[in-house]
Scaffold this motif. Structure first.
Motif, PDB file in Angstrom:
ATOM      1  N   TYR A  16       0.756  -1.336  -0.017  1.00 52.81           N
ATOM      2  CA  TYR A  16       0.030  -0.019  -0.037  1.00 52.81           C
ATOM      3  C   TYR A  16       0.769   1.240  -0.148  1.00 52.81           C
ATOM      4  O   TYR A  16       1.601   1.434   0.761  1.00 52.81           O
ATOM      5  N   ASN A  17       0.584   1.856  -0.972  1.00 57.26           N
ATOM      6  CA  ASN A  17       1.280   3.506  -1.165  1.00 57.26           C
ATOM      7  C   ASN A  17       0.444   4.560  -0.781  1.00 57.26           C
ATOM      8  O   ASN A  17      -0.403   5.099  -1.513  1.00 57.26           O
ATOM      9  N   MET A  18       0.740   5.193   0.367  1.00 58.84           N
ATOM     10  CA  MET A  18      -0.086   6.209   0.863  1.00 58.84           C
ATOM     11  C   MET A  18       0.232   7.361   0.061  1.00 58.84           C
ATOM     12  O   MET A  18      -0.616   8.428   0.481  1.00 58.84           O
ATOM     13  N   TYR A  19       1.447   7.642  -0.541  1.00 61.36           N
ATOM     14  CA  TYR A  19       1.916   8.881  -0.879  1.00 61.36           C
ATOM     15  C   TYR A  19       1.117   8.741  -2.477  1.00 61.36           C
ATOM     16  O   TYR A  19       1.085   9.909  -2.905  1.00 61.36           O
ATOM     17  N   GLU A  20       0.796   7.768  -3.127  1.00 57.74           N
ATOM     18  CA  GLU A  20       0.533   7.819  -4.259  1.00 57.74           C
ATOM     19  C   GLU A  20      -0.345   8.790  -4.859  1.00 57.74           C
ATOM     20  O   GLU A  20      -0.212   9.841  -5.831  1.00 57.74           O
ATOM     21  N   VAL A  21      -1.468   8.941  -4.377  1.00 60.54           N
ATOM     22  CA  VAL A  21      -2.792   9.740  -4.768  1.00 60.54           C
ATOM     23  C   VAL A  21      -2.625  11.116  -4.601  1.00 60.54           C
ATOM     24  O   VAL A  21      -2.637  11.896  -5.167  1.00 60.54           O
ATOM     25  N   ILE A  22      -2.172  11.354  -2.979  1.00 59.59           N
ATOM     26  CA  ILE A  22      -1.908  12.721  -2.689  1.00 59.59           C
ATOM     27  C   ILE A  22      -0.852  13.378  -3.598  1.00 59.59           C
ATOM     28  O   ILE A  22      -0.799  14.631  -3.953  1.00 59.59           O
ATOM     29  N   HIS A  23      -0.016  12.770  -3.787  1.00 56.33           N
ATOM     30  CA  HIS A  23       1.399  13.469  -4.529  1.00 56.33           C
ATOM     31  C   HIS A  23       1.165  13.533  -5.973  1.00 56.33           C
ATOM     32  O   HIS A  23       1.528  14.612  -6.435  1.00 56.33           O
ATOM     33  N   LYS A  24       0.221  12.684  -6.513  1.00 58.18           N
ATOM     34  CA  LYS A  24      -0.235  12.992  -7.809  1.00 58.18           C
ATOM     35  C   LYS A  24      -1.092  14.281  -7.836  1.00 58.18           C
ATOM     36  O   LYS A  24      -0.908  15.115  -8.793  1.00 58.18           O
ATOM     37  N   ALA A  59      -6.540  14.166 -10.961  1.00 59.79           N
ATOM     38  CA  ALA A  59      -5.082  13.803 -11.260  1.00 59.79           C
ATOM     39  C   ALA A  59      -4.871  12.193 -11.068  1.00 59.79           C
ATOM     40  O   ALA A  59      -3.898  11.966 -11.482  1.00 59.79           O
ATOM     41  N   VAL A  60      -5.848  11.723 -10.957  1.00 54.01           N
ATOM     42  CA  VAL A  60      -5.767  10.153 -10.907  1.00 54.01           C
ATOM     43  C   VAL A  60      -6.661   9.431 -11.787  1.00 54.01           C
ATOM     44  O   VAL A  60      -7.606  10.048 -12.352  1.00 54.01           O
ATOM     45  N   PRO A  61      -6.489   8.040 -11.935  1.00 51.85           N
ATOM     46  CA  PRO A  61      -7.260   7.285 -13.026  1.00 51.85           C
ATOM     47  C   PRO A  61      -8.642   6.844 -12.371  1.00 51.85           C
ATOM     48  O   PRO A  61      -8.757   7.075 -11.166  1.00 51.85           O
ATOM     49  N   THR A  62      -9.595   6.264 -13.158  1.00 54.52           N
ATOM     50  CA  THR A  62     -10.814   6.158 -12.769  1.00 54.52           C
ATOM     51  C   THR A  62     -11.016   5.230 -11.694  1.00 54.52           C
ATOM     52  O   THR A  62     -11.807   5.587 -10.572  1.00 54.52           O
ATOM     53  N   PRO A 105     -15.796  12.082 -21.042  1.00 54.89           N
ATOM     54  CA  PRO A 105     -15.566  10.897 -21.095  1.00 54.89           C
ATOM     55  C   PRO A 105     -15.165  10.216 -19.445  1.00 54.89           C
ATOM     56  O   PRO A 105     -15.620   9.497 -19.173  1.00 54.89           O
ATOM     57  N   ALA A 106     -14.357  11.131 -18.905  1.00 54.43           N
ATOM     58  CA  ALA A 106     -14.050  11.063 -17.554  1.00 54.43           C
ATOM     59  C   ALA A 106     -15.216  10.726 -16.681  1.00 54.43           C
ATOM     60  O   ALA A 106     -15.378   9.748 -15.992  1.00 54.43           O
ATOM     61  N   GLN A 107     -16.166  11.676 -16.861  1.00 52.22           N
ATOM     62  CA  GLN A 107     -17.486  11.705 -16.337  1.00 52.22           C
ATOM     63  C   GLN A 107     -18.255  10.322 -16.267  1.00 52.22           C
ATOM     64  O   GLN A 107     -18.691   9.553 -15.513  1.00 52.22           O
ATOM     65  N   ARG A 108     -18.377   9.849 -17.491  1.00 56.85           N
ATOM     66  CA  ARG A 108     -19.009   8.674 -17.789  1.00 56.85           C
ATOM     67  C   ARG A 108     -18.262   7.144 -17.397  1.00 56.85           C
ATOM     68  O   ARG A 108     -18.916   6.500 -16.713  1.00 56.85           O
ATOM     69  N   HIS A 109     -16.937   7.366 -17.526  1.00 60.43           N
ATOM     70  CA  HIS A 109     -16.338   6.275 -16.730  1.00 60.43           C
ATOM     71  C   HIS A 109     -16.263   6.255 -15.184  1.00 60.43           C
ATOM     72  O   HIS A 109     -16.662   5.043 -14.645  1.00 60.43           O
ATOM     73  N   LEU A 110     -16.400   7.374 -14.916  1.00 66.35           N
ATOM     74  CA  LEU A 110     -16.546   7.538 -13.216  1.00 66.35           C
ATOM     75  C   LEU A 110     -18.081   6.831 -12.975  1.00 66.35           C
ATOM     76  O   LEU A 110     -18.173   6.246 -11.847  1.00 66.35           O
ATOM     77  N   ALA A 111     -19.168   7.472 -13.422  1.00 69.93           N
ATOM     78  CA  ALA A 111     -20.483   6.957 -13.266  1.00 69.93           C
ATOM     79  C   ALA A 111     -20.617   5.673 -13.430  1.00 69.93           C
ATOM     80  O   ALA A 111     -21.384   4.902 -12.550  1.00 69.93           O
ATOM     81  N   ALA A 112     -20.088   4.977 -14.369  1.00 75.42           N
ATOM     82  CA  ALA A 112     -19.859   3.511 -14.664  1.00 75.42           C
ATOM     83  C   ALA A 112     -19.244   2.580 -13.566  1.00 75.42           C
ATOM     84  O   ALA A 112     -19.821   1.674 -13.269  1.00 75.42           O
ATOM     85  N   ALA A 113     -18.164   3.230 -13.023  1.00 79.46           N
ATOM     86  CA  ALA A 113     -17.345   2.625 -11.810  1.00 79.46           C
ATOM     87  C   ALA A 113     -18.132   2.732 -10.670  1.00 79.46           C
ATOM     88  O   ALA A 113     -17.949   1.741  -9.911  1.00 79.46           O
TER      89      ALA A 113
END
Length: 231
Positions: free
Chosen positions: A7-15, A176-179, A212-220
């Protein structure tokens, strides 16, 4: 190199911080110094970014460094010293921005150029700093703590943030991060919040993403696509 199995606690916040720092540097470079609304927008942009950076330093000092020093004394010395330097840098940048905003129109151009160079150096320093944390601090955390313990440290850090800071960091992280990470962040909030509160939060963050990002997030998330498209 980072272990993809831990587990990498830095990944999301640093992005999020990398994206925010880059955005602010671009905004300084684009400034039309004779345009008063643009100048005020830049003042708010710089202030918000510096507040995020200052808050991040404080959170790491209080939670991550404390945990590391408890089981690996001396392991945070280098980064703790850099944090102190970054606090000073933040003060200097805030003062430089205030000087620019207060200057007469004919005096602003060199002050804007100076602020750009100073902020560029700050960005470069922080990129190197974050990479060291991701490589070396993670190595210490992974050696001394289980993933469950690391997650607990992160959860305590987040719980200590006031609501307005949580919202500020969330708005920086989502673009800043993927779906998969967006869905993870919002999925946790959906479980913690009343449905009405989550619906309002979800609607507020959608404009941060393109269609597109909104649609991907809604689907997820299993949310109606129409809600995402409404933004």
């Amino acid at each position: 190199m980072q272990s993809q199995s831990r587990y990498n606690m830095y990944e999301v916040i640093h992005k999020a911080l990398r994206a925010r720092l880059s955005r602010t540097l671009v905004a300084i470079g684009q400034l039309d110094v004779d345009d008063e609304p643009s100048l005020r927008e830049l003042e708010a942009e710089v202030a918000t970014t510096l507040a995020m950076m200052r808050g991040h330093l404080a959170s790491e000092n209080a939670f991550v460094h404390t945990a590391m020093e408890a089981r690996a004394p001396g392991s945070t010395r280098r980064i703790a010293e850099e944090h102190a330097h970054h606090e000073d840098d933040i003060d200097v940048l805030a003062a430089a921005c205030a000087t620019l905003v207060a200057a007469a129109p004919g005096e602003r151009e060199p002050l804007a150029q100076r602020l750009y160079v100073m902020f560029d150096l700050f960005v470069q320093d922080n990129l190197t700093h974050m990479r060291h944390e991701e490589d070396h601090h993670n190595a210490v955390l992974w050696a001394m703590y289980s993933d469950a313990e690391i997650l607990a440290i992160e959860q305590a850090l987040v719980a200590a943030l006031p609501p307005e800071k949580k919202a500020l960091y969330l708005h920086a992280m989502l673009p800043a991060v993927p779906t998969r990470d967006r869905a993870k962040l919002l999925g946790g909030l959906r479980q913690a919040l009343p449905p009405e509160a989550f619906a309002g939060l979800y609607a507020s963050v959608l404009p941060l993403l393109d269609a597109p990002a909104q649609r991907h997030l809604a689907a997820a998330l299993g949310e109606p696509v129409a809600l995402a498209d409404a933004a």
